[in-house]
Design a protein around this motif. Structure first.
Motif, PDB file in Angstrom:
ATOM      1  N   ILE A  71       0.926  -1.242   0.193  1.00 34.05           N
ATOM      2  CA  ILE A  71       0.134  -0.015   0.152  1.00 34.05           C
ATOM      3  C   ILE A  71       0.934   1.205   0.037  1.00 34.05           C
ATOM      4  O   ILE A  71       1.949   1.368   0.351  1.00 34.05           O
ATOM      5  N   SER A  72       0.052   2.483  -0.645  1.00 32.08           N
ATOM      6  CA  SER A  72       0.929   3.397  -0.463  1.00 32.08           C
ATOM      7  C   SER A  72       0.050   4.649   0.380  1.00 32.08           C
ATOM      8  O   SER A  72      -1.205   4.602   0.288  1.00 32.08           O
ATOM      9  N   VAL A  73       0.541   5.360   1.004  1.00 32.03           N
ATOM     10  CA  VAL A  73      -0.136   6.456   2.005  1.00 32.03           C
ATOM     11  C   VAL A  73       0.360   7.859   1.628  1.00 32.03           C
ATOM     12  O   VAL A  73       1.583   8.037   1.403  1.00 32.03           O
ATOM     13  N   ASN A  74      -0.647   8.640   1.242  1.00 29.68           N
ATOM     14  CA  ASN A  74       0.007  10.134   0.968  1.00 29.68           C
ATOM     15  C   ASN A  74       0.440  10.908   2.027  1.00 29.68           C
ATOM     16  O   ASN A  74       1.349  11.778   1.856  1.00 29.68           O
ATOM     17  N   LEU A  75       0.302  10.343   3.414  1.00 24.28           N
ATOM     18  CA  LEU A  75       1.316  11.120   4.296  1.00 24.28           C
ATOM     19  C   LEU A  75       2.250  10.238   5.034  1.00 24.28           C
ATOM     20  O   LEU A  75       1.917   9.022   5.149  1.00 24.28           O
ATOM     21  N   THR A  76       3.326  10.673   5.318  1.00 23.23           N
ATOM     22  CA  THR A  76       4.461   9.686   5.595  1.00 23.23           C
ATOM     23  C   THR A  76       5.209  10.503   6.698  1.00 23.23           C
ATOM     24  O   THR A  76       5.356  11.466   6.960  1.00 23.23           O
ATOM     25  N   GLY A  77       6.041   9.209   7.326  1.00 22.16           N
ATOM     26  CA  GLY A  77       7.010   9.999   8.164  1.00 22.16           C
ATOM     27  C   GLY A  77       6.456  10.617   9.371  1.00 22.16           C
ATOM     28  O   GLY A  77       5.170  10.556   9.897  1.00 22.16           O
ATOM     29  N   ASP A  78       7.365  11.227  10.221  1.00 21.70           N
ATOM     30  CA  ASP A  78       7.138  11.874  11.496  1.00 21.70           C
ATOM     31  C   ASP A  78       6.882  13.494  11.477  1.00 21.70           C
ATOM     32  O   ASP A  78       6.893  14.021  12.528  1.00 21.70           O
ATOM     33  N   GLN A  79       6.810  13.944  10.305  1.00 21.59           N
ATOM     34  CA  GLN A  79       6.622  15.490   9.892  1.00 21.59           C
ATOM     35  C   GLN A  79       5.543  15.589   8.917  1.00 21.59           C
ATOM     36  O   GLN A  79       5.746  16.531   8.207  1.00 21.59           O
ATOM     37  N   ALA A  80       4.561  14.790   8.966  1.00 25.70           N
ATOM     38  CA  ALA A  80       3.563  14.593   7.857  1.00 25.70           C
ATOM     39  C   ALA A  80       2.606  16.120   8.115  1.00 25.70           C
ATOM     40  O   ALA A  80       2.474  16.405   9.203  1.00 25.70           O
ATOM     41  N   LYS A  81       2.282  16.630   7.146  1.00 24.54           N
ATOM     42  CA  LYS A  81       1.351  17.905   7.099  1.00 24.54           C
ATOM     43  C   LYS A  81       0.162  17.560   7.428  1.00 24.54           C
ATOM     44  O   LYS A  81      -0.706  16.779   6.875  1.00 24.54           O
ATOM     45  N   PRO A  82      -0.516  18.103   8.457  1.00 24.90           N
ATOM     46  CA  PRO A  82      -2.059  18.050   9.127  1.00 24.90           C
ATOM     47  C   PRO A  82      -2.963  18.702   8.034  1.00 24.90           C
ATOM     48  O   PRO A  82      -2.448  19.414   7.139  1.00 24.90           O
ATOM     49  N   GLY A  83      -4.257  18.607   7.952  1.00 25.04           N
ATOM     50  CA  GLY A  83      -5.421  19.422   7.502  1.00 25.04           C
ATOM     51  C   GLY A  83      -5.644  18.913   6.245  1.00 25.04           C
ATOM     52  O   GLY A  83      -6.276  19.582   5.455  1.00 25.04           O
ATOM     53  N   GLU A  84      -5.119  17.775   5.965  1.00 19.16           N
ATOM     54  CA  GLU A  84      -5.724  17.191   4.298  1.00 19.16           C
ATOM     55  C   GLU A  84      -6.331  15.688   4.829  1.00 19.16           C
ATOM     56  O   GLU A  84      -5.862  15.097   6.003  1.00 19.16           O
ATOM     57  N   PRO A  85      -7.068  15.246   3.900  1.00 19.47           N
ATOM     58  CA  PRO A  85      -7.401  13.688   4.162  1.00 19.47           C
ATOM     59  C   PRO A  85      -6.229  12.911   4.119  1.00 19.47           C
ATOM     60  O   PRO A  85      -5.223  13.025   3.231  1.00 19.47           O
ATOM     61  N   VAL A  86      -6.510  11.643   4.584  1.00 17.31           N
ATOM     62  CA  VAL A  86      -5.521  10.466   4.531  1.00 17.31           C
ATOM     63  C   VAL A  86      -6.095   9.644   3.135  1.00 17.31           C
ATOM     64  O   VAL A  86      -7.148   9.309   3.154  1.00 17.31           O
ATOM     65  N   LYS A  87      -5.168   9.471   2.220  1.00 21.69           N
ATOM     66  CA  LYS A  87      -5.637   8.538   1.137  1.00 21.69           C
ATOM     67  C   LYS A  87      -4.676   7.428   1.191  1.00 21.69           C
ATOM     68  O   LYS A  87      -3.257   7.472   1.072  1.00 21.69           O
ATOM     69  N   VAL A  88      -5.166   6.305   1.025  1.00 21.77           N
ATOM     70  CA  VAL A  88      -4.331   4.893   0.929  1.00 21.77           C
ATOM     71  C   VAL A  88      -4.687   4.442  -0.395  1.00 21.77           C
ATOM     72  O   VAL A  88      -5.649   4.040  -0.913  1.00 21.77           O
ATOM     73  N   SER A  89      -3.723   3.701  -1.116  1.00 20.27           N
ATOM     74  CA  SER A  89      -3.804   3.262  -2.384  1.00 20.27           C
ATOM     75  C   SER A  89      -3.211   1.934  -2.146  1.00 20.27           C
ATOM     76  O   SER A  89      -2.263   1.770  -1.478  1.00 20.27           O
ATOM     77  N   VAL A  90      -3.751   0.971  -3.329  1.00 19.74           N
ATOM     78  CA  VAL A  90      -3.102  -0.401  -3.212  1.00 19.74           C
ATOM     79  C   VAL A  90      -2.521  -0.475  -4.500  1.00 19.74           C
ATOM     80  O   VAL A  90      -2.850  -0.131  -5.769  1.00 19.74           O
TER      81      VAL A  90
END
Length: 392
Positions: free
Chosen positions: A40-59
């Motif tokens: 899977i891939s996630v649009n938000l990563t790491g420990d400095q991800a930007k808040p204020g947007e939806p989380v998108k998960v793709s396969v």
């Protein structure tokens, strides 16, 4: 970890041994091809991800069957799967300063996990809500009112996360303007006055929403609820020097009053207002409202109509003018007995309408609850979404 994605695989153990020609594949048959691990891939990563947007998960391959995104406290972000099953998007934004865990499963019962953490908010926006949770029962003219601590540039985005639900599908709309304090404010008023008995719930799903430049993020959700009480209206006639109380459309009492002195700063406001609060015995000092040394006294049975200081209250010092002259410094005064009885029966949220000559006009919309002075079309135009009004 690749930049911009979190690509993770959950290895599955085959029934047989190695990968030679005699090994069993995913279908259990010798020589069959082993199914690739789920990624899977996630649009938000790491420990400095930007808040204020939806989380998108793709396969990468296949179709998603289930996606679960939870925060460190066990809260879950609801979301929707795409029609083709290739991705899932949360309905809520990722909140600032939050750890998230992503759990995904595909239609072949394979699974994959990911995690990320959003950065903390540089500035936090908060709200003041009226009616609050302790309001209970309010009058037919009471709007839902939200005042923001910091500026709101992203008004449309914020408004999308505000929801009014009523027991009878009341039609209404949000409207933006400046509060008397100068802060941004959004109110929700019905198209018509509330019907008695209506139950109202307000959900403000603001956690993770960005206010825009200078405003900061919201870091929590808010909610409130209240019920609409008796249809009670107070009508002040400046020309006749009287206040008429109606309940359920029937006049039940007429009270002789003395309102603001015509002309200048001591005149009363006119138009439609809402009883904001029942404050009881309070100190009234003319210097706080720009009237110099006109008065400084304790006043009983005080009921606020505007932030700028217009009240209905007892005014025994003005007895000689009740019913025949307007000589006050802007408030609507009456006898102790009449004020006590009115104070006892009045509801916060009751409609007050002041008519007649000698007023200083209508107060600004944010100086109390002045939205009822606008037509329905003019009020709807104040919505940042400019769409069909929301039915609760």
């Amino acid at each position: 970890m690749l930049a911009g994605t979190a690509l993770l695989a959950a290895a599955l153990t085959a029934c047989g041994g190695g990968s030679g020609s005699g090994a069993a594949g995913d279908d259990g048959k010798p020589g069959s091809k082993k199914r690739p691990d789920m990624a899977i891939s996630v649009n938000l990563t790491g420990d400095q991800a930007k808040p204020g947007e939806p989380v998108k998960v793709s396969v990468g391959e296949g179709k998603l069957a289930l996606v679960k995104v939870t925060d460190g406290k066990g809260g879950e972000l609801p979301g929707k799967m795409s029609d083709d099953g290739s991705s899932w998007t949360s309905e809520r934004n990722a909140a600032p300063g939050t750890d998230y865990k992503v759990e995904a499963q595909n239609t072949a019962s394979q699974s994959a996990n990911a995690q990320f953490k959003t950065t903390a908010a540089d500035k936090v926006n908060k709200v003041t809500i009226n009616p609050g949770k302790a309001a209970g029962v309010v009058g037919i003219a009471q709007p839902v009112s939200i005042v923001f601590d910091n500026p709101v540039k992203n008004k449309a985005e914020v408004e999308k996360h505000l929801k009014v639900t009523t027991s009878n599908n009341t039609e209404g709309s949000w409207g933006w303007f400046k509060d008397y304090t100068g802060n941004d404010r959004v109110d929700w008023r019905p198209k018509e006055y509330w019907k008695s008995g209506t139950e109202v719930k307000v959900a403000m799903d603001l956690n993770g929403v960005d206010s825009g430049q200078g405003g900061g993020y919201f870091v929590k959700d808010y909610n409130t609820e209240f019920k609409i009480g008796k249809d009670r209206r107070l009508q002040v006639d400046l020309d006749a020097h009287k206040l008429t109380v109606t309940e359920d459309g029937q006049a039940v009492k007429s009270i002789p009053v003395s309102a603001g002195t015509p002309g200048g700063k001591k005149a009363s406001w006119s138009g439609k207002m809402v009883l904001m609060s029942k404050e009881g015995t309070i100190r009234m000092d003319s210097q706080t409202v720009g009237l110099g040394d006109s008065y400084d006294k304790m006043v009983d049975y005080s009921m606020r109509l505007t932030w700028s200081g217009m009240y209905i209250h007892a005014a025994p010092w003005n007895t000689a003018h009740f019913g025949n002259a307007n000589t006050s410094s802007g408030c609507v005064g009456m006898s102790d007995a009449d004020a006590k009885a009115l104070f006892g029966s009045a509801q916060v949220g009751d409609l007050i309408e002041v008519t007649g000559n000698g007023s200083k006009g209508k107060a600004d919309i944010g100086n109390g609850y002045g939205e009822w002075n606008l037509s329905w079309d003019d009020w709807k135009a104040k919505s940042a979404l400019s769409t069909t009004p929301q039915n609760g």
